[in-house]
Motif scaffolding. Sequence first.
Motif, short mmCIF file in Angstrom:
data_model
loop_
_atom_site.label_atom_id
_atom_site.label_comp_id
_atom_site.label_asym_id
_atom_site.label_seq_id
_atom_site.Cartn_x
_atom_site.Cartn_y
_atom_site.Cartn_z
N ALA A 70 0.82 -1.21 0.00
CA ALA A 70 0.00 0.00 0.00
C ALA A 70 0.85 1.26 0.00
O ALA A 70 0.42 2.32 0.46
N GLY A 71 2.10 1.16 -0.48
CA GLY A 71 2.95 2.32 -0.60
C GLY A 71 3.57 2.80 0.69
O GLY A 71 4.21 3.85 0.72
N ARG A 72 3.43 2.04 1.78
CA ARG A 72 4.01 2.42 3.07
C ARG A 72 4.98 1.35 3.53
O ARG A 72 4.72 0.17 3.41
N ASP A 73 6.12 1.78 4.11
CA ASP A 73 7.08 0.82 4.64
C ASP A 73 6.40 -0.07 5.67
O ASP A 73 5.72 0.41 6.58
N ALA A 74 6.60 -1.39 5.54
CA ALA A 74 6.03 -2.34 6.50
C ALA A 74 6.96 -2.45 7.70
O ALA A 74 8.16 -2.64 7.55
N PRO A 75 6.41 -2.35 8.91
CA PRO A 75 7.21 -2.56 10.11
C PRO A 75 7.34 -4.04 10.42
O PRO A 75 6.83 -4.89 9.69
N LEU A 76 8.03 -4.35 11.53
CA LEU A 76 8.00 -5.72 12.03
C LEU A 76 6.55 -6.13 12.25
O LEU A 76 5.68 -5.29 12.48
N ALA A 77 6.27 -7.42 12.20
CA ALA A 77 4.90 -7.92 12.34
C ALA A 77 4.32 -7.45 13.68
O ALA A 77 4.75 -7.89 14.73
N TRP A 78 3.36 -6.53 13.61
CA TRP A 78 2.79 -6.01 14.86
C TRP A 78 1.29 -6.07 14.89
O TRP A 78 0.67 -5.88 15.93
N ALA A 79 0.66 -6.33 13.77
CA ALA A 79 -0.79 -6.47 13.76
C ALA A 79 -1.13 -7.58 12.78
O ALA A 79 -0.86 -7.47 11.61
N ALA A 80 -1.67 -8.66 13.29
CA ALA A 80 -1.83 -9.88 12.51
C ALA A 80 -2.61 -9.62 11.22
O ALA A 80 -3.77 -9.26 11.25
N GLY A 81 -1.93 -9.78 10.10
CA GLY A 81 -2.57 -9.66 8.80
C GLY A 81 -2.72 -8.25 8.27
O GLY A 81 -3.13 -8.06 7.14
N LEU A 82 -2.38 -7.23 9.06
CA LEU A 82 -2.63 -5.86 8.61
C LEU A 82 -1.74 -5.49 7.43
O LEU A 82 -2.18 -4.85 6.49
N PHE A 83 -0.47 -5.88 7.49
CA PHE A 83 0.44 -5.52 6.42
C PHE A 83 0.77 -6.69 5.50
O PHE A 83 0.91 -6.54 4.31
N ASN A 84 0.94 -7.87 6.07
CA ASN A 84 1.41 -8.99 5.27
C ASN A 84 0.80 -10.27 5.85
O ASN A 84 1.14 -10.68 6.94
N GLN A 85 -0.07 -10.90 5.09
CA GLN A 85 -0.77 -12.08 5.60
C GLN A 85 0.19 -13.21 5.96
O GLN A 85 -0.10 -14.02 6.83
N ASP A 86 1.33 -13.27 5.31
CA ASP A 86 2.26 -14.37 5.56
C ASP A 86 3.21 -14.07 6.71
O ASP A 86 3.68 -14.99 7.38
N ALA A 87 3.52 -12.79 6.94
CA ALA A 87 4.57 -12.46 7.91
C ALA A 87 4.03 -12.04 9.27
O ALA A 87 4.73 -12.11 10.25
N ALA A 88 2.80 -11.56 9.33
CA ALA A 88 2.31 -10.98 10.58
C ALA A 88 1.70 -12.05 11.46
O ALA A 88 0.53 -12.34 11.39
N ARG A 89 2.51 -12.64 12.31
CA ARG A 89 2.06 -13.71 13.18
C ARG A 89 2.64 -13.51 14.57
O ARG A 89 3.78 -13.10 14.73
N PHE A 90 1.85 -13.86 15.58
CA PHE A 90 2.34 -13.85 16.94
C PHE A 90 2.66 -15.27 17.38
O PHE A 90 2.14 -16.24 16.82
N GLY A 91 3.52 -15.41 18.39
CA GLY A 91 4.01 -16.72 18.80
C GLY A 91 2.95 -17.61 19.41
O GLY A 91 2.10 -17.15 20.19
#
Length: 204
Positions: A70-91
């Motif tokens: 969406a044209g914005r730098d993605a941070p570390l996974a901090w909100a499940a699925g908000l930025f990247n469905q594959d990367a945003a996961r909690f332990g």
Amino acid sequence: PADQAYLPGWPVSLAMLQLEALPTIGDGVATQAIVADVSPAPGVEGIASAAVGPLYVLNAAGDSVFGAPAGRDAPLAWAAGLFNQDAARFGAMRNSNDIAASLVAFGGPAAGHLDDDASADISAPTAGLSRLFDVALPDLQLPNDDHLMAWRGDTGNALPGFPQTTTDLAFFVTPAIADVDGDGARETIAGNGTYLLQAHDADG
């Protein structure tokens, strides 16, 4: 200066979720950034956050190593699925249910090896999203957990045991990473506002 002080791509905008969280120092970047090699990409990265917001891992060009959906730098996974469905996961072994987000709140990042892979990991004191609502709004918002958080540097995913709840926010605290129990695995170690130190390995 005539030769321009900033590297190409810098300065970088960092998301901030709450303005004026504290008088005078509540806006902008309130804690130190760090430089570490946490990504498989060549070179070292800068790791930083705003006073209240997600943590970013930026390459030398000022771009997130996790891309820019969406044209914005993605941070570390901090909100499940908000930025990247594959990367945003909690332990899976976390002990917090306040996981709509895990946001840095006046804490600093640290980098080091917590699990047994080749990539360095990142740790920081954070707060859950309902905890930030609880600070900003009247009445009691639940579960409102303060966290100690750790992520894989190569993927941005949470390590299996994170986030771990803590007893209070950790203002201007940067974790130490060391093997404190002599088992050969390092822990992330941080204090908080109730004068307690907590230490957790990659499994929590």
